[in-house]
Design a protein around this motif. Structure first.
Motif, mmCIF file in Angstrom:
data_model
loop_
_atom_site.group_PDB
_atom_site.id
_atom_site.type_symbol
_atom_site.label_atom_id
_atom_site.label_comp_id
_atom_site.label_asym_id
_atom_site.label_seq_id
_atom_site.Cartn_x
_atom_site.Cartn_y
_atom_site.Cartn_z
ATOM 1 N N HIS A 41 0.891 -1.140 0.015
ATOM 2 C CA HIS A 41 0.089 0.028 0.011
ATOM 3 C C HIS A 41 0.943 1.165 -0.005
ATOM 4 C CE1 HIS A 41 -3.534 -2.722 0.686
ATOM 5 N NE2 HIS A 41 -2.748 -3.079 1.688
ATOM 6 N N TYR A 42 0.426 2.282 -0.574
ATOM 7 C CA TYR A 42 1.160 3.538 -0.612
ATOM 8 C C TYR A 42 0.494 4.969 -0.420
ATOM 9 C CZ TYR A 42 4.424 0.973 -3.869
ATOM 10 O OH TYR A 42 5.503 -0.052 -4.119
ATOM 11 N N GLY A 43 1.248 5.824 0.144
ATOM 12 C CA GLY A 43 0.709 6.899 0.632
ATOM 13 C C GLY A 43 1.745 8.020 0.824
ATOM 14 N N ILE A 44 1.382 9.299 1.306
ATOM 15 C CA ILE A 44 2.372 10.261 1.275
ATOM 16 C C ILE A 44 2.575 10.478 2.856
ATOM 17 C CG2 ILE A 44 2.930 12.690 0.729
ATOM 18 C CD1 ILE A 44 2.802 11.016 -1.660
ATOM 19 N N HIS A 107 -0.359 4.201 -8.252
ATOM 20 C CA HIS A 107 -0.790 4.981 -9.312
ATOM 21 C C HIS A 107 -0.650 6.527 -8.816
ATOM 22 C CE1 HIS A 107 -2.534 1.659 -11.608
ATOM 23 N NE2 HIS A 107 -1.615 2.240 -12.618
ATOM 24 N N LEU A 108 -1.481 6.836 -7.851
ATOM 25 C CA LEU A 108 -1.687 8.162 -7.358
ATOM 26 C C LEU A 108 -0.592 8.553 -6.365
ATOM 27 C CD1 LEU A 108 -3.247 10.888 -7.221
ATOM 28 C CD2 LEU A 108 -4.499 9.909 -5.158
ATOM 29 N N GLY A 109 -0.013 7.615 -5.639
ATOM 30 C CA GLY A 109 1.162 8.104 -4.861
ATOM 31 C C GLY A 109 2.400 8.492 -5.493
ATOM 32 N N ARG A 110 2.801 7.450 -6.506
ATOM 33 C CA ARG A 110 3.896 7.947 -7.173
ATOM 34 C C ARG A 110 3.484 9.198 -8.422
ATOM 35 N NH1 ARG A 110 7.954 4.042 -7.529
ATOM 36 N NH2 ARG A 110 7.269 2.017 -6.537
ATOM 37 N N ASP A 115 5.729 12.272 -10.597
ATOM 38 C CA ASP A 115 5.303 12.517 -11.662
ATOM 39 C C ASP A 115 5.209 11.389 -12.496
ATOM 40 O OD1 ASP A 115 4.105 14.958 -12.841
ATOM 41 O OD2 ASP A 115 5.678 15.233 -14.406
ATOM 42 N N GLN A 116 4.984 10.410 -12.026
ATOM 43 C CA GLN A 116 4.745 9.205 -13.015
ATOM 44 C C GLN A 116 3.686 8.272 -12.197
ATOM 45 O OE1 GLN A 116 8.820 6.853 -12.575
ATOM 46 N NE2 GLN A 116 9.430 7.928 -14.402
ATOM 47 N N PRO A 117 2.576 8.096 -13.106
ATOM 48 C CA PRO A 117 1.522 7.477 -12.399
ATOM 49 C C PRO A 117 1.610 5.972 -12.697
ATOM 50 C CG PRO A 117 0.980 8.308 -14.633
ATOM 51 C CD PRO A 117 2.445 8.901 -14.178
ATOM 52 N N ARG A 118 2.645 5.442 -11.964
ATOM 53 C CA ARG A 118 3.166 3.935 -12.285
ATOM 54 C C ARG A 118 2.536 3.029 -11.322
ATOM 55 N NH1 ARG A 118 8.865 3.648 -14.712
ATOM 56 N NH2 ARG A 118 7.515 4.829 -16.133
ATOM 57 N N CYS A 119 2.256 1.738 -11.476
ATOM 58 C CA CYS A 119 2.160 0.684 -10.535
ATOM 59 C C CYS A 119 2.918 -0.502 -10.912
ATOM 60 C CB CYS A 119 0.678 0.360 -10.431
ATOM 61 S SG CYS A 119 0.197 -0.771 -9.456
ATOM 62 N N TYR A 120 3.795 -0.821 -10.409
ATOM 63 C CA TYR A 120 4.694 -1.856 -10.608
ATOM 64 C C TYR A 120 4.088 -3.241 -10.151
ATOM 65 C CZ TYR A 120 8.716 1.254 -11.438
ATOM 66 O OH TYR A 120 9.552 2.110 -11.825
ATOM 67 N N GLN A 121 3.107 -3.041 -9.160
ATOM 68 C CA GLN A 121 2.466 -4.354 -8.848
ATOM 69 C C GLN A 121 1.675 -4.975 -9.983
ATOM 70 O OE1 GLN A 121 1.322 -4.543 -4.350
ATOM 71 N NE2 GLN A 121 1.210 -2.136 -4.824
ATOM 72 N N GLY A 135 3.454 0.070 -16.931
ATOM 73 C CA GLY A 135 2.423 0.190 -15.764
ATOM 74 C C GLY A 135 2.076 1.474 -15.440
ATOM 75 N N ASP A 136 2.154 2.446 -16.228
ATOM 76 C CA ASP A 136 1.776 3.813 -16.291
ATOM 77 C C ASP A 136 0.202 3.858 -16.563
ATOM 78 O OD1 ASP A 136 4.329 4.525 -15.410
ATOM 79 O OD2 ASP A 136 4.770 5.624 -17.278
ATOM 80 N N HIS A 137 -0.413 4.681 -15.921
ATOM 81 C CA HIS A 137 -1.872 4.921 -16.088
ATOM 82 C C HIS A 137 -1.839 5.764 -17.567
ATOM 83 C CE1 HIS A 137 -6.013 6.824 -16.237
ATOM 84 N NE2 HIS A 137 -6.251 5.532 -15.552
#
Length: 167
Positions: A41-44, A107-110, A115-121, A135-137
């Motif tokens: 899980h990701y956050g700021i 996506h959102l956290g990155r 500045d990269q809407p990426r999800c490696y998972q 993996g970018d939106h």
């Protein structure tokens, strides 16, 4: 469920109230795993104990155990800029539907922090999720960039000049 304008305002007030610029976690992209949950899980980070959940909650919560996302320091925004980008992202993405594979906390956290809407998972199944092979939106970056140009151009990442003759 989308956030109302009042809810967005309340979230921004909470960010301002809970943010501690002296914390090492302030404005940094963090990740963690919950017990018996295989996903990250990701956050700021906002303070030593508060994280802003960039997932389905879109709200601050308390959590002391979290890790700094490694390998992004060279592309990350300064912490204060990241916090400001977080506040602006609420206006843009509060109505987006959260799905694990299509649009999620990574996506959102990155996007906010790097500045990269990426999800490696979910990048292994990128074609099922309408993402790029990395993996970018596909649309989030441009939508957020266009919004920031209108409200606060200082939060837009400057494009690096290409030194190669192949650009």
């Amino acid at each position: 469920m989308p956030l109302s304008l009042d809810q967005i305002g309340n979230r921004i007030e909470a960010i301002e109230r809970l943010a501690d610029p002296w914390s090492k976690r302030y404005g940094r992209l963090l990740n963690w795993q919950n017990p018996s949950d295989p996903f990250w899980h990701y956050g700021i980070g906002m303070s030593d104990i508060h994280i802003f959940d960039t997932g389905s909650g879109l709200c601050p919560f308390e959590r002391k155990e979290a890790k700094f996302v490694l390998g992004i320091d060279h592309i990350a925004f300064e912490p204060k800029q990241t916090i400001e980008r977080l506040k602006q992202a609420l206006h843009v993405f509060a109505s987006w539907e959260y799905t694990f594979f299509g649009w999620n906390c990574e996506h959102l956290g990155r996007l906010i922090a790097t500045d990269q809407p990426r999800c490696y998972q979910s990048s292994l199944i990128w074609w099922l999720c309408d993402m790029t092979p990395e993996g970018d939106h596909k649309t989030a970056h441009q939508i957020f960039r266009d919004y920031l140009k209108k409200v606060d151009p200082g939060l837009v990442k400057k494009k690096e000049r290409c030194k190669s003759r192949h650009c």
